[in-house]
Structure formats: structure tokens, C-alpha cells
Design a protein around this motif. Structure first.
Motif, short mmCIF file in Angstrom:
data_model
loop_
_atom_site.label_atom_id
_atom_site.label_comp_id
_atom_site.label_asym_id
_atom_site.label_seq_id
_atom_site.Cartn_x
_atom_site.Cartn_y
_atom_site.Cartn_z
N GLY A 288 47.88 53.28 -120.10
CA GLY A 288 47.71 52.46 -118.92
C GLY A 288 48.39 51.09 -119.11
O GLY A 288 48.93 50.79 -120.18
N ASN A 289 48.37 50.30 -118.06
CA ASN A 289 48.92 48.94 -118.11
C ASN A 289 47.76 47.95 -118.02
O ASN A 289 46.90 48.07 -117.14
N TYR A 290 47.78 46.97 -118.92
CA TYR A 290 46.68 46.02 -119.00
C TYR A 290 47.26 44.59 -119.00
O TYR A 290 48.25 44.31 -119.67
N GLU A 291 46.60 43.73 -118.23
CA GLU A 291 47.05 42.32 -118.20
C GLU A 291 46.36 41.53 -119.31
O GLU A 291 45.16 41.63 -119.47
N TYR A 292 47.17 40.78 -120.07
CA TYR A 292 46.57 39.79 -120.98
C TYR A 292 46.93 38.41 -120.48
O TYR A 292 47.97 38.18 -119.86
N TYR A 293 46.04 37.43 -120.77
CA TYR A 293 46.22 36.09 -120.21
C TYR A 293 45.50 35.08 -121.10
O TYR A 293 44.70 35.44 -121.99
N CYS A 294 45.75 33.78 -120.82
CA CYS A 294 45.05 32.69 -121.50
C CYS A 294 43.95 32.19 -120.58
O CYS A 294 44.19 31.87 -119.41
N ALA A 295 42.74 32.11 -121.13
CA ALA A 295 41.58 31.74 -120.31
C ALA A 295 41.34 30.23 -120.26
O ALA A 295 40.39 29.78 -119.61
N ILE A 296 42.18 29.42 -120.93
CA ILE A 296 42.03 27.97 -120.82
C ILE A 296 42.27 27.57 -119.37
O ILE A 296 43.24 28.04 -118.74
N PRO A 297 41.42 26.73 -118.78
CA PRO A 297 41.55 26.40 -117.35
C PRO A 297 42.97 25.97 -116.97
O PRO A 297 43.55 25.08 -117.61
N GLY A 298 43.51 26.64 -115.97
CA GLY A 298 44.82 26.30 -115.44
C GLY A 298 45.98 27.03 -116.11
O GLY A 298 47.08 27.09 -115.53
N HIS A 299 45.80 27.59 -117.30
CA HIS A 299 46.91 28.21 -118.00
C HIS A 299 47.34 29.53 -117.34
O HIS A 299 48.53 29.80 -117.19
N GLY A 306 50.68 38.21 -119.45
CA GLY A 306 51.60 39.24 -119.96
C GLY A 306 51.06 40.63 -119.64
O GLY A 306 49.95 40.77 -119.12
N THR A 307 51.86 41.64 -119.96
CA THR A 307 51.46 43.03 -119.67
C THR A 307 51.49 43.86 -120.94
O THR A 307 52.52 43.91 -121.64
N LEU A 308 50.38 44.50 -121.24
CA LEU A 308 50.29 45.42 -122.35
C LEU A 308 50.41 46.83 -121.82
O LEU A 308 49.57 47.28 -121.00
#
Length: 311
Positions: A288-299, A306-308
Motif C-alpha cells: 500500500g501507499n502510506y503518508e509520512y510527515y512531520c508533526a511539529i506545528p506548521g511543518h 513524503g510517501t512510503l
């Protein structure tokens, strides 16, 4: 008797006439004598020596003008020659200044890099490096081999560094934690006169050293992957791993602020990763495709995602 008297009268009249005539003759002689001195004056003036002396003293224009013109022309020409001699002297001086590397250079500190990444100054010559922080975080300018350490340069601040070094290539870098490791480095070329070409080989070597380090991180499907957390993005922002296989992902924070690595669908949350720090996560997921991201506010909103791809 009368005849005698008449004769005497005639004789007397003749005598008077003769005397009168003699008087006039004497006057004429005197007037002639008067003219002789007058005529002697021109006799004195034509004398060659006296005339030559008298005429310049009198300021006669024909004699004075030829003398004045050579006198004026003579001094004027040497004076005119002097400026023409001065101008060649000025031109070599201008040419000499233009040659050789600059003794005053500038470098900007940005997030996270130097601009430019190469500086060139002359060897064994006092030079000035102006360091300006144009980034949002604190940076430094350090050259260990020359014992140069600027200390912290605050955002918007400027520092001036004096350098006098032997020929060679010297690395400058930011000493803030994680900044050098994130690639905030550059090369200071110190060259002897006419030695600027030495800069190019040194410039190639850091790039060559960086590329092998990048290639494993950019590798395809392997048992271990690396993602760099940079301001404000992931590198790479797309990653592919095999499905139903344990894969370790190394996370390295090369930014100047804390970041996180989160995949909500796989319940992955690293928490804050400080600048210069690293951590790792192990993933075993179905295709499958999974989104990764930074959880720091506003980032995340700024594009730090990104996409895994799991396949």
C-alpha cells in the motif's frame, strides 16, 4: 658838392645794404649751424650697437615679439611633456590592483549552507572575511586549521574575520550541532600569486566524498533505508520497501529545529528528534501507499511530507 654828397649817400646806402646782407648771412649760417647738431642726432642713432640696445629698451614691438614667442614656446613644451609622462605611471598602477585574488571576501550563513561554498584569498597577505547570517537560526564560521572560530552569529548579524595564511585549502564549517553533518561546509582557497587553479581539485573532493554517502541512502529496496529530516522537508520524500518484511528506516535530523517522523496508518510516531540527532523505526507492513510527515506545528502544512510505498 652836391654830387659828392649824393655819392656819399649812395655809398652809405650800399654799405647799409651790405651790412644788412651780412647780418642775414650770419643768421643763415647760425641756422645752418643749428641744423648741423640736429643732423648729428640721426648720426648717433644709426650706430649698430646703440640701435640694438635702444630698440629692446624702448620696447619696440617687432624686436620684443620674436624674443617673447620662443621664450613662451620653450618652457611650455617641457611642461606639456611632463603630464604625458605621468599618465603611463598611473596606468600600470591600475593594472596591478586588478590582478590576483581579493583580500576582502564575503560569505552568507544560511539554513543550512554557506553561500558561496568556496572563497579565494591571497597567501601570506592580510585578508578580511565578512560573515553575515542570513538564516533563521544561529550559525558559526570555523576554520580549525587556522584557529578561526567566529562564535555564534545571530540571525541578521555580521562579523568580520582577519586572515593571514600560508598557501593551501582549508575547510570552513558551522560548529552548531548537526550543521556540519548536514553539509554546512565550504573550502577556503589560499593561493600564491597566480595560483588560483589549485581551488578546483579541492572543490571536487568534498563533492566526491559526499556522493558515496548519499548513494546508500538513495538505494532501492534494501533491508535498511535512511531518511534525512531537513528544514522543511524529507530527503527523500518517496521511499519504497518490500511488503510483509521487516525494514529498518534510519532517521537523521539535519535541520536546525526539532522534527518528527509519523505514519498514522501504521501507528508510527517517533516523537521529537533534536537537531543533529538520529533514531530508527522498524516497519513491517502490507502492500500500500502510506503518508509520512512531520508533526511539529506548521511543518506538515509547509510541505514536510513524503510517501512510503510498500509492495
Amino acid at each position: 658838392m652836391l654830387r659828392r654828397i649824393g655819392l656819399f649817400a649812395v655809398v652809405g646806402m650800399l654799405t647799409v645794404l651790405v651790412l644788412a646782407a651780412c647780418g642775414k648771412q650770419e643768421e643763415k649760417t647760425e641756422s645752418t649751424v643749428t641744423r648741423v647738431p640736429a643732423s648729428n642726432v640721426p648720426v648717433l642713432s644709426p650706430t649698430p650697437g646703440a640701435a640694438a640696445a635702444a630698440s629692446p629698451a624702448a620696447g619696440g614691438s617687432p624686436v620684443a615679439s620674436p624674443i617673447a614667442s620662443p621664450a613662451t614656446t620653450g618652457p611650455a613644451s617641457p611642461v606639456a611633456a611632463a603630464p604625458s609622462t605621468a599618465s603611463p605611471v598611473a596606468s600600470p598602477a591600475a593594472g596591478g590592483t586588478a590582478a590576483g585574488p581579493s583580500t576582502a571576501v564575503s560569505v552568507s550563513l544560511e539554513d543550512i549552507k554557506f553561500d558561496p561554498t568556496e572563497l579565494t584569498i591571497p597567501a601570506n597577505t592580510p585578508a578580511t572575511i565578512t560573515v553575515t547570517n542570513k538564516g533563521q537560526a544561529v550559525h558559526t564560521f570555523d576554520v580549525d586549521a587556522l584557529n578561526i572560530h567566529s562564535g555564534q552569529v545571530q540571525p541578521g548579524a555580521t562579523k568580520t574575520i582577519d586572515v593571514n595564511a600560508a598557501p593551501g585549502d582549508y575547510q570552513y564549517y558551522c560548529a552548531e550541532p548537526g550543521h556540519k553533518q548536514a553539509g554546512m561546509v565550504g573550502t577556503l582557497h589560499v593561493v600564491a600569486s597566480g595560483g588560483a587553479p589549485a581551488a578546483s581539485p579541492a572543490a571536487a573532493s568534498p563533492v566526491a566524498a559526499a556522493s558515496p554517502a548519499a548513494s546508500p541512502a538513495a538505494g532501492g529496496v534494501t533491508a535498511a533505508q535512511t531518511i534525512d529530516l531537513v528544514d522543511i522537508k524529507f530527503q527523500p520524500n518517496a521511499l519504497t520497501i518490500p511488503a510483509n518484511t521487516e525494514v529498518t528506516i534510519n532517521l537523521v535530523n539535519k535541520g536546525v529545529t526539532a522534527h518528527t517522523f509519523d505514519i498514522d496508518a501504521l501507528n508510527i510516531h517517533t516523537g521529537d528528534i533534536a537537531p543533529g540527532s538520529s533514531t530508527s523505526v522498524t516497519i513491517n507492513a502490507p502492500a500500500g501507499n502510506y503518508e509520512y510527515y512531520c508533526a511539529i506545528p506548521g511543518h506538515k502544512q509547509a510541505g514536510m511530507t513524503g510517501t512510503l510505498t510498500v509492495q
